[in-house]
Scaffold this active site. Sequence first.
Site, short mmCIF file in Angstrom:
data_model
loop_
_atom_site.label_atom_id
_atom_site.label_comp_id
_atom_site.label_asym_id
_atom_site.label_seq_id
_atom_site.Cartn_x
_atom_site.Cartn_y
_atom_site.Cartn_z
N HIS A 57 0.84 -1.20 0.00
CA HIS A 57 0.00 0.00 0.00
C HIS A 57 0.87 1.26 0.00
O HIS A 57 0.69 2.15 -0.83
CB HIS A 57 -0.91 -0.04 1.24
CG HIS A 57 -1.77 1.17 1.42
ND1 HIS A 57 -3.14 1.12 1.33
CD2 HIS A 57 -1.48 2.47 1.71
CE1 HIS A 57 -3.65 2.33 1.54
NE2 HIS A 57 -2.65 3.16 1.79
N GLU A 58 1.83 1.29 0.92
CA GLU A 58 2.69 2.47 1.02
C GLU A 58 3.65 2.57 -0.17
O GLU A 58 3.96 3.66 -0.65
CB GLU A 58 3.48 2.43 2.34
CG GLU A 58 2.62 2.37 3.59
CD GLU A 58 1.61 3.50 3.68
OE1 GLU A 58 1.80 4.55 3.02
OE2 GLU A 58 0.61 3.34 4.39
N HIS A 61 1.86 4.25 -3.04
CA HIS A 61 1.87 5.71 -2.89
C HIS A 61 3.20 6.28 -3.36
O HIS A 61 3.25 7.24 -4.14
CB HIS A 61 1.67 6.09 -1.42
CG HIS A 61 0.26 6.00 -0.93
ND1 HIS A 61 -0.81 6.55 -1.59
CD2 HIS A 61 -0.25 5.42 0.20
CE1 HIS A 61 -1.92 6.33 -0.90
NE2 HIS A 61 -1.61 5.63 0.19
#
Length: 264
Positions: A57-58, A61
Site C-alpha cells: 500500500h505504502e 503511494h
Amino acid sequence: MSHQGSRSERRVSSVFLGIVAVMAVTGWAVWTGYATSPGLAVFLFVTSAWVVSLCLHEYAHARTALHGGDISVGAKGYLTLNPLKYTHALLSIVLPVVFVILGGLGLPGGAVYIERDRIRGRWKHSLVSAAGPLTNVLFAAVCTAPFWLHALDGVPLAFRFALAFLALLQVSAAILNFLPVPGLDGYGVIEPWLSHRVRREVAPLAPFALIGVFALLWIPEVNGFFFDRVTDVLGALGVSDLETYCGHSLYRFWQETDGYCTLP
C-alpha cells in the site's frame, strides 16, 4: 555512483523479504495442515500477509509519487518496501495489526511523506492518493479469486477460511481509505480539486476527523452498517459470512473455536 545509489534505493529490503517468507511458510502450514495448532498458523499467515499488503500500500503511494515528480521518495527508503523506513511505523504497521487482532478491522495506515510541491497536476496528486487503497482492492481480488472463479475444489477449509478473513481485511481497508474524510486517502483524491480556501480551512481538522471516523466505528449501529457494506462486497465476490466468520474465529486462536468452524 548515482546509478548505484538509485539501485540501492529500489532494492527490496531483507525485512520485507523476511515477512514474505513468514507468509509463505505459514501459508504452506495452513494448506497442508502440518501445524499442530491450525489457529496459530492462520494467525501468523494472515498477520504476515496483512503486513505485506500494508507495505505494498505504502509502496504504491511512493512509486506513483516518484513517477509524478517526487524523486525524494527513493532517498527516504520508501521504494525498498521496508516498513521500518516509514515515517510513522506505529501508525502504519503496529496499530493496523493491533486493530486486526482486537476487532478484525482493516485499519488503513498513513506512512509515507510525499513532497507534494514536487508534483505538478491535479490528476497526478489524486493518483498518488488513490494508489494505496487500489492496492488493497487488488489484494482483495487475489484473495477472493478462488471464490469468484469457483476454484475451491481441493482448497483445505483452514486455508479457505484464512483467505476469506484476509479478504475482509482488504475490503474494509479499501472502503475506509476511500472515505472522503481529511486524513484518509479518499480525501487526498478529491483535495486537489477543492479551492485553496476550502483546503486551508479543512487542513487543521484532519487529525480530529480521522479520530472521529474510528470513534464512530465503535458505535454498534455504525459498525454494523459498515460491516454490512463489507459483507455485500465480499458476497458479490463469492465469499460467505460463514467463511469470514470462521476465518476470524480461527485467527483468534487463543479463544475457543466456534462449533460451526470445527476443522475435519
